[in-house]
Design a protein around this motif. Sequence first.
Motif, PDB file in Angstrom:
ATOM      1  N   GLY A 150       0.786  -1.223   0.000  1.00 54.15           N
ATOM      2  CA  GLY A 150       0.000   0.000   0.000  1.00 54.15           C
ATOM      3  C   GLY A 150       0.818   1.273   0.000  1.00 54.15           C
ATOM      4  O   GLY A 150       0.264   2.364  -0.082  1.00 54.15           O
ATOM      5  N   THR A 151       2.141   1.155   0.065  1.00 51.72           N
ATOM      6  CA  THR A 151       3.015   2.325   0.079  1.00 51.72           C
ATOM      7  C   THR A 151       3.064   2.966  -1.303  1.00 51.72           C
ATOM      8  O   THR A 151       3.228   2.273  -2.311  1.00 51.72           O
ATOM      9  CB  THR A 151       4.441   1.920   0.504  1.00 51.72           C
ATOM     10  N   LEU A 152       2.932   4.275  -1.342  1.00 54.64           N
ATOM     11  CA  LEU A 152       3.073   4.993  -2.605  1.00 54.64           C
ATOM     12  C   LEU A 152       4.536   4.989  -3.023  1.00 54.64           C
ATOM     13  O   LEU A 152       5.425   5.225  -2.204  1.00 54.64           O
ATOM     14  CB  LEU A 152       2.584   6.431  -2.464  1.00 54.64           C
ATOM     15  N   VAL A 153       4.757   4.700  -4.306  1.00 57.10           N
ATOM     16  CA  VAL A 153       6.112   4.597  -4.827  1.00 57.10           C
ATOM     17  C   VAL A 153       6.215   5.277  -6.184  1.00 57.10           C
ATOM     18  O   VAL A 153       5.217   5.512  -6.848  1.00 57.10           O
ATOM     19  CB  VAL A 153       6.553   3.115  -4.961  1.00 57.10           C
ATOM     20  N   LEU A 154       7.433   5.552  -6.557  1.00 54.11           N
ATOM     21  CA  LEU A 154       7.750   6.167  -7.844  1.00 54.11           C
ATOM     22  C   LEU A 154       8.541   5.157  -8.664  1.00 54.11           C
ATOM     23  O   LEU A 154       9.538   4.611  -8.184  1.00 54.11           O
ATOM     24  CB  LEU A 154       8.581   7.431  -7.620  1.00 54.11           C
ATOM     25  N   VAL A 155       8.095   4.920  -9.883  1.00 56.87           N
ATOM     26  CA  VAL A 155       8.864   4.083 -10.802  1.00 56.87           C
ATOM     27  C   VAL A 155      10.020   4.924 -11.317  1.00 56.87           C
ATOM     28  O   VAL A 155       9.829   6.090 -11.695  1.00 56.87           O
ATOM     29  CB  VAL A 155       7.995   3.583 -11.979  1.00 56.87           C
ATOM     30  N   HIS A 156      11.198   4.360 -11.313  1.00 57.33           N
ATOM     31  CA  HIS A 156      12.402   5.103 -11.719  1.00 57.33           C
ATOM     32  C   HIS A 156      12.140   5.823 -13.048  1.00 57.33           C
ATOM     33  O   HIS A 156      11.798   5.200 -14.040  1.00 57.33           O
ATOM     34  CB  HIS A 156      13.579   4.144 -11.868  1.00 57.33           C
ATOM     35  N   PRO A 157      12.299   7.153 -13.058  1.00 58.50           N
ATOM     36  CA  PRO A 157      12.034   7.918 -14.274  1.00 58.50           C
ATOM     37  C   PRO A 157      12.951   7.586 -15.442  1.00 58.50           C
ATOM     38  O   PRO A 157      12.585   7.811 -16.594  1.00 58.50           O
ATOM     39  CB  PRO A 157      12.244   9.370 -13.836  1.00 58.50           C
ATOM     40  N   ASN A 158      14.133   7.073 -15.186  1.00 56.17           N
ATOM     41  CA  ASN A 158      15.077   6.758 -16.258  1.00 56.17           C
ATOM     42  C   ASN A 158      15.152   5.272 -16.567  1.00 56.17           C
ATOM     43  O   ASN A 158      16.115   4.811 -17.159  1.00 56.17           O
ATOM     44  CB  ASN A 158      16.469   7.280 -15.896  1.00 56.17           C
ATOM     45  N   LEU A 159      14.135   4.527 -16.159  1.00 59.91           N
ATOM     46  CA  LEU A 159      14.100   3.093 -16.418  1.00 59.91           C
ATOM     47  C   LEU A 159      13.979   2.865 -17.923  1.00 59.91           C
ATOM     48  O   LEU A 159      13.129   3.458 -18.584  1.00 59.91           O
ATOM     49  CB  LEU A 159      12.906   2.470 -15.688  1.00 59.91           C
ATOM     50  N   GLU A 160      14.829   2.010 -18.448  1.00 61.80           N
ATOM     51  CA  GLU A 160      14.820   1.768 -19.883  1.00 61.80           C
ATOM     52  C   GLU A 160      14.323   0.367 -20.195  1.00 61.80           C
ATOM     53  O   GLU A 160      14.516  -0.575 -19.424  1.00 61.80           O
ATOM     54  CB  GLU A 160      16.228   1.928 -20.450  1.00 61.80           C
ATOM     55  N   ASP A 161      13.658   0.241 -21.321  1.00 69.64           N
ATOM     56  CA  ASP A 161      13.247  -1.052 -21.871  1.00 69.64           C
ATOM     57  C   ASP A 161      12.364  -1.870 -20.935  1.00 69.64           C
ATOM     58  O   ASP A 161      12.526  -3.085 -20.821  1.00 69.64           O
ATOM     59  CB  ASP A 161      14.481  -1.888 -22.260  1.00 69.64           C
TER      60      ASP A 161
ATOM     61  N   PRO B 200       8.571  -3.231 -20.342  1.00 72.97           N
ATOM     62  CA  PRO B 200       7.380  -3.380 -21.179  1.00 72.97           C
ATOM     63  C   PRO B 200       6.171  -2.557 -20.726  1.00 72.97           C
ATOM     64  O   PRO B 200       5.335  -2.199 -21.544  1.00 72.97           O
ATOM     65  CB  PRO B 200       7.060  -4.873 -21.099  1.00 72.97           C
ATOM     66  N   ALA B 201       6.063  -2.240 -19.445  1.00 71.48           N
ATOM     67  CA  ALA B 201       4.897  -1.493 -18.961  1.00 71.48           C
ATOM     68  C   ALA B 201       4.947  -0.026 -19.376  1.00 71.48           C
ATOM     69  O   ALA B 201       3.913   0.632 -19.457  1.00 71.48           O
ATOM     70  CB  ALA B 201       4.781  -1.600 -17.445  1.00 71.48           C
ATOM     71  N   GLY B 202       6.129   0.507 -19.616  1.00 73.99           N
ATOM     72  CA  GLY B 202       6.260   1.892 -20.055  1.00 73.99           C
ATOM     73  C   GLY B 202       5.733   2.899 -19.049  1.00 73.99           C
ATOM     74  O   GLY B 202       5.157   3.913 -19.421  1.00 73.99           O
ATOM     75  N   ARG B 203       5.939   2.662 -17.768  1.00 75.68           N
ATOM     76  CA  ARG B 203       5.428   3.546 -16.721  1.00 75.68           C
ATOM     77  C   ARG B 203       6.540   4.311 -16.009  1.00 75.68           C
ATOM     78  O   ARG B 203       6.411   4.648 -14.840  1.00 75.68           O
ATOM     79  CB  ARG B 203       4.651   2.732 -15.682  1.00 75.68           C
ATOM     80  N   GLU B 204       7.609   4.596 -16.712  1.00 76.94           N
ATOM     81  CA  GLU B 204       8.722   5.324 -16.118  1.00 76.94           C
ATOM     82  C   GLU B 204       8.238   6.665 -15.582  1.00 76.94           C
ATOM     83  O   GLU B 204       7.557   7.407 -16.275  1.00 76.94           O
ATOM     84  CB  GLU B 204       9.829   5.557 -17.146  1.00 76.94           C
ATOM     85  N   GLY B 205       8.587   6.962 -14.331  1.00 75.95           N
ATOM     86  CA  GLY B 205       8.222   8.233 -13.736  1.00 75.95           C
ATOM     87  C   GLY B 205       6.800   8.289 -13.201  1.00 75.95           C
ATOM     88  O   GLY B 205       6.380   9.330 -12.707  1.00 75.95           O
ATOM     89  N   HIS B 206       6.054   7.198 -13.278  1.00 73.14           N
ATOM     90  CA  HIS B 206       4.688   7.184 -12.758  1.00 73.14           C
ATOM     91  C   HIS B 206       4.679   6.819 -11.279  1.00 73.14           C
ATOM     92  O   HIS B 206       5.582   6.155 -10.781  1.00 73.14           O
ATOM     93  CB  HIS B 206       3.831   6.185 -13.524  1.00 73.14           C
ATOM     94  N   ILE B 207       3.637   7.248 -10.605  1.00 72.71           N
ATOM     95  CA  ILE B 207       3.460   6.956  -9.189  1.00 72.71           C
ATOM     96  C   ILE B 207       2.346   5.925  -9.052  1.00 72.71           C
ATOM     97  O   ILE B 207       1.311   6.020  -9.714  1.00 72.71           O
ATOM     98  CB  ILE B 207       3.122   8.240  -8.411  1.00 72.71           C
ATOM     99  N   GLY B 208       2.575   4.954  -8.202  1.00 75.58           N
ATOM    100  CA  GLY B 208       1.583   3.923  -7.924  1.00 75.58           C
ATOM    101  C   GLY B 208       1.754   3.451  -6.499  1.00 75.58           C
ATOM    102  O   GLY B 208       2.437   4.083  -5.697  1.00 75.58           O
ATOM    103  N   PHE B 209       1.156   2.299  -6.189  1.00 71.70           N
ATOM    104  CA  PHE B 209       1.323   1.753  -4.848  1.00 71.70           C
ATOM    105  C   PHE B 209       1.635   0.267  -4.929  1.00 71.70           C
ATOM    106  O   PHE B 209       1.243  -0.432  -5.871  1.00 71.70           O
ATOM    107  CB  PHE B 209       0.106   2.033  -3.955  1.00 71.70           C
TER     108      PHE B 209
END
Length: 136
Positions: free
Chosen positions: A8-19, A21-30
């Motif tokens: 349930g913790t809010l997290v940030l997907v690494h903005p510079n993540l490469e390759d 498949p989800a393509g959610r770089e820089g998005h916030i989720g939990f």
Amino acid sequence: MTDQELLGTLVLVHPNLEDHPAGREGHIGFITYVDRPENEVYVRFTDEAEAVYPTDAIFLLKDREKIFCPDKAQTNAATLNDYKDLFKIAMLQDKGRSTDIWNALQIARDNPGIWPATLISAEESLGLRSNRYVGR
């Protein structure tokens, strides 16, 4: 932190993540699930999509005291704007509502200069990062 504490913790997907498949770089989720043996974290986003990431590609906010402590003589800020962002993040963390944490993650995401001072990887938070020594 333990696996259960991260759920349930809010997290940030690494903005510079490469390759990825989800393509959610820089998005916030939990976090919805932590697979420790595989070093993977399941993250759900606001549009109900879910993706699996390696633990080193997911960032959480550090504790407020590690980000901004006005009693210290030193600061983690290199510039005035960095200082302001650190202060804003600390104030949002004080409020503690999920919308405030979301906003704090957005501020951190948008200022790469403060990433080392504000963000910690899920890998490091879970204690999965081991010291690797190269020897003979």
